[in-house]
Design an enzyme around this catalytic site. Sequence first.
Site, PDB file in Angstrom:
ATOM      1  N   ARG A 222     -10.301  14.059 -20.744  1.00 50.48           N
ATOM      2  CA  ARG A 222      -9.579  14.708 -21.828  1.00 50.48           C
ATOM      3  C   ARG A 222      -8.797  15.880 -21.257  1.00 50.48           C
ATOM      4  O   ARG A 222      -9.241  16.522 -20.291  1.00 50.48           O
ATOM      5  CB  ARG A 222     -10.557  15.213 -22.898  1.00 50.48           C
ATOM      6  N   HIS A 270      -1.506   9.098 -22.138  1.00 53.39           N
ATOM      7  CA  HIS A 270      -2.832   8.706 -22.651  1.00 53.39           C
ATOM      8  C   HIS A 270      -2.928   7.185 -22.803  1.00 53.39           C
ATOM      9  O   HIS A 270      -3.228   6.668 -23.886  1.00 53.39           O
ATOM     10  CB  HIS A 270      -3.119   9.415 -23.985  1.00 53.39           C
TER      11      HIS A 270
HETATM   12  P1  NDP Z   1     -20.265   7.739 -21.508  1.00 50.47           P
HETATM   13  O1  NDP Z   1     -20.884   8.477 -22.627  1.00 50.47           O
HETATM   14  O2  NDP Z   1     -20.707   6.353 -21.214  1.00 50.47           O
HETATM   15  O3  NDP Z   1     -20.437   8.566 -20.163  1.00 50.47           O
HETATM   16  C1  NDP Z   1     -20.314   9.932 -20.082  1.00 50.47           C
HETATM   17  C2  NDP Z   1     -21.023  10.394 -18.807  1.00 50.47           C
HETATM   18  O4  NDP Z   1     -20.728  11.780 -18.621  1.00 50.47           O
HETATM   19  C3  NDP Z   1     -22.536  10.230 -18.898  1.00 50.47           C
HETATM   20  O5  NDP Z   1     -22.987   9.609 -17.721  1.00 50.47           O
HETATM   21  C4  NDP Z   1     -23.016  11.671 -19.039  1.00 50.47           C
HETATM   22  O6  NDP Z   1     -24.258  11.965 -18.438  1.00 50.47           O
HETATM   23  C5  NDP Z   1     -21.948  12.444 -18.310  1.00 50.47           C
HETATM   24  N1  NDP Z   1     -21.909  13.831 -18.792  1.00 50.47           N
HETATM   25  C6  NDP Z   1     -21.849  14.261 -20.076  1.00 50.47           C
HETATM   26  N2  NDP Z   1     -21.862  15.613 -20.117  1.00 50.47           N
HETATM   27  C7  NDP Z   1     -21.961  16.035 -18.829  1.00 50.47           C
HETATM   28  C8  NDP Z   1     -22.042  17.311 -18.225  1.00 50.47           C
HETATM   29  N3  NDP Z   1     -22.034  18.439 -18.948  1.00 50.47           N
HETATM   30  N4  NDP Z   1     -22.128  17.356 -16.891  1.00 50.47           N
HETATM   31  C9  NDP Z   1     -22.155  16.238 -16.145  1.00 50.47           C
HETATM   32  N5  NDP Z   1     -22.106  14.986 -16.654  1.00 50.47           N
HETATM   33  C10 NDP Z   1     -21.997  14.887 -17.984  1.00 50.47           C
HETATM   34  O7  NDP Z   1     -18.681   7.786 -21.748  1.00 50.47           O
HETATM   35  P2  NDP Z   1     -17.580   6.768 -21.219  1.00 50.47           P
HETATM   36  O8  NDP Z   1     -17.777   6.575 -19.760  1.00 50.47           O
HETATM   37  O9  NDP Z   1     -17.513   5.573 -22.091  1.00 50.47           O
HETATM   38  O10 NDP Z   1     -16.244   7.618 -21.507  1.00 50.47           O
HETATM   39  C11 NDP Z   1     -16.026   8.860 -20.864  1.00 50.47           C
HETATM   40  C12 NDP Z   1     -14.800   9.556 -21.443  1.00 50.47           C
HETATM   41  O11 NDP Z   1     -13.606   8.912 -21.022  1.00 50.47           O
HETATM   42  C13 NDP Z   1     -14.667   9.547 -22.971  1.00 50.47           C
HETATM   43  O12 NDP Z   1     -15.495  10.509 -23.567  1.00 50.47           O
HETATM   44  C14 NDP Z   1     -13.196   9.857 -23.166  1.00 50.47           C
HETATM   45  O13 NDP Z   1     -13.014  11.253 -23.214  1.00 50.47           O
HETATM   46  C15 NDP Z   1     -12.553   9.318 -21.885  1.00 50.47           C
HETATM   47  N6  NDP Z   1     -11.674   8.169 -22.158  1.00 50.47           N
HETATM   48  C16 NDP Z   1     -10.342   8.277 -21.845  1.00 50.47           C
HETATM   49  C17 NDP Z   1      -9.495   7.220 -22.056  1.00 50.47           C
HETATM   50  C18 NDP Z   1      -8.069   7.305 -21.676  1.00 50.47           C
HETATM   51  O14 NDP Z   1      -7.289   6.403 -21.996  1.00 50.47           O
HETATM   52  N7  NDP Z   1      -7.638   8.329 -20.955  1.00 50.47           N
HETATM   53  C19 NDP Z   1      -9.961   5.959 -22.634  1.00 50.47           C
HETATM   54  C20 NDP Z   1     -11.367   5.944 -22.913  1.00 50.47           C
HETATM   55  C21 NDP Z   1     -12.176   7.026 -22.673  1.00 50.47           C
HETATM   56  P3  NDP Z   1     -25.690  11.420 -18.948  1.00 50.47           P
HETATM   57  O15 NDP Z   1     -25.896  10.164 -18.170  1.00 50.47           O
HETATM   58  O16 NDP Z   1     -26.662  12.456 -18.590  1.00 50.47           O
HETATM   59  O17 NDP Z   1     -25.585  11.211 -20.414  1.00 50.47           O
HETATM   60  C1  OXD Z   2     -10.717   6.675 -25.954  1.00 49.30           C
HETATM   61  C2  OXD Z   2      -9.356   6.986 -25.595  1.00 49.30           C
HETATM   62  O1  OXD Z   2     -11.528   7.591 -26.086  1.00 49.30           O
HETATM   63  O2  OXD Z   2      -8.487   6.134 -25.784  1.00 49.30           O
HETATM   64  O3  OXD Z   2     -11.028   5.476 -26.065  1.00 49.30           O
HETATM   65  O4  OXD Z   2      -9.078   8.055 -25.059  1.00 49.30           O
END
Ligand code: NDP
Ligand code: OXD
Length: 307
Positions: A222, A270
């Site tokens: 983000r 995005h």
């Molecule tokens: P998940 O919830 O599967 O994974 C998030 C990971 O981040 C988890 O492993 C979590 O750890 C870790 N995490 C959370 N908080 C922290 C922290 N404070 N410090 C270190 N690690 C942390 O999410 P996704 O992988 O599905 O998606 C990730 C992000 O990608 C979304 O939230 C979105 O913002 C972004 N995204 C962007 C897109 C784009 O087009 N640019 C499209 C889709 C998503 P833990 O294992 O401990 O829970």
């Molecule tokens: C999502 C994104 O969160 O598109 O899926 O960013």
Amino acid sequence: MIFLYNAEPEHADTWRALLAAQVPDLEFVEGFEAVDPARVTYLLTWKAVADIERYTSLRVLFAAGAGVDQFDLSRIPESVALVRMVDDSLADIMAEFVVMSALALHREMPAYRVAQASQVWESLSILPASSSRVGVMGLGQLGQACLAQLRHLKFQLLGWNRSERNIDGVKTYTGPDELGSFLSQCDILVNLLPLTDSTRGILNRETLTQLPKGAGLINVGRGEHVVEADLVAALDAGQVSAAILDVFQQEPLPEGHPLWSHPRVWVTPHIASTMQVEGGAAVVAKNILRDLAGDELLHTVDRQAGY
Ligand code: NDP
Ligand code: OXD
């Protein structure tokens, strides 16, 4: 039983057909205006719902995206389950984008673009991917999918996560105490964290300075993860050699924003990944059937953690 669809209008008919095949009793309605909120049982939406308290029969709020930072979690009643989008094709597409970006940075494509603009014919280092260390912040669905594809290219892989993770072929680091050691080894840093109070602004002057000089950045998490002024300063100082940015504090990126015109920044609007219709509808249908059967839902958001 009403399913209210508030996502891309061009995909509504396909969603309607796919859901009808799986959950025949579901009445499919498109758009907030089309129905009395009190009658909605399931809702799929990209955006926060301004009058969520009027959805008195709502059982599940399906986020159309993987991230849920657009929702005010404190306003969603406890009786409503919040489910985020998890789908293999969304992860595959994200991995494609990250692999492409990591290769572009590894092969110094931003620098060649700058050279081309001045008609300069000059070769830079030509090294195998195995000489570059790629670190991924956030080892969730998407982070792990990216690492699995990057591994095929023989990059050296690192990962940083809140809770401990053991991933074959990836040197992993855990929590704030190990962030500095992780960053100090990333020639290319990929951000795939969710946006929460703990991760907002995590890429700032201090953390960018912890990267090896000349590291590349790929931000597909983000925009608010990055303090944009600090990134521009790090780019200008050569601390960050180039950045591929898909997300921004303000989207669309405002006209005249320095990131639009920085010579070593690539901007994409995005588009790194997004929900795919077939995969999205399948996972939503599966969860509705689980809800109807009284089974635990998949991919629910931990409201305490914020993702
Ligand atoms: P998940 O919830 O599967 O994974 C998030 C990971 O981040 C988890 O492993 C979590 O750890 C870790 N995490 C959370 N908080 C922290 C922290 N404070 N410090 C270190 N690690 C942390 O999410 P996704 O992988 O599905 O998606 C990730 C992000 O990608 C979304 O939230 C979105 O913002 C972004 N995204 C962007 C897109 C784009 O087009 N640019 C499209 C889709 C998503 P833990 O294992 O401990 O829970
Ligand atoms: C999502 C994104 O969160 O598109 O899926 O960013």
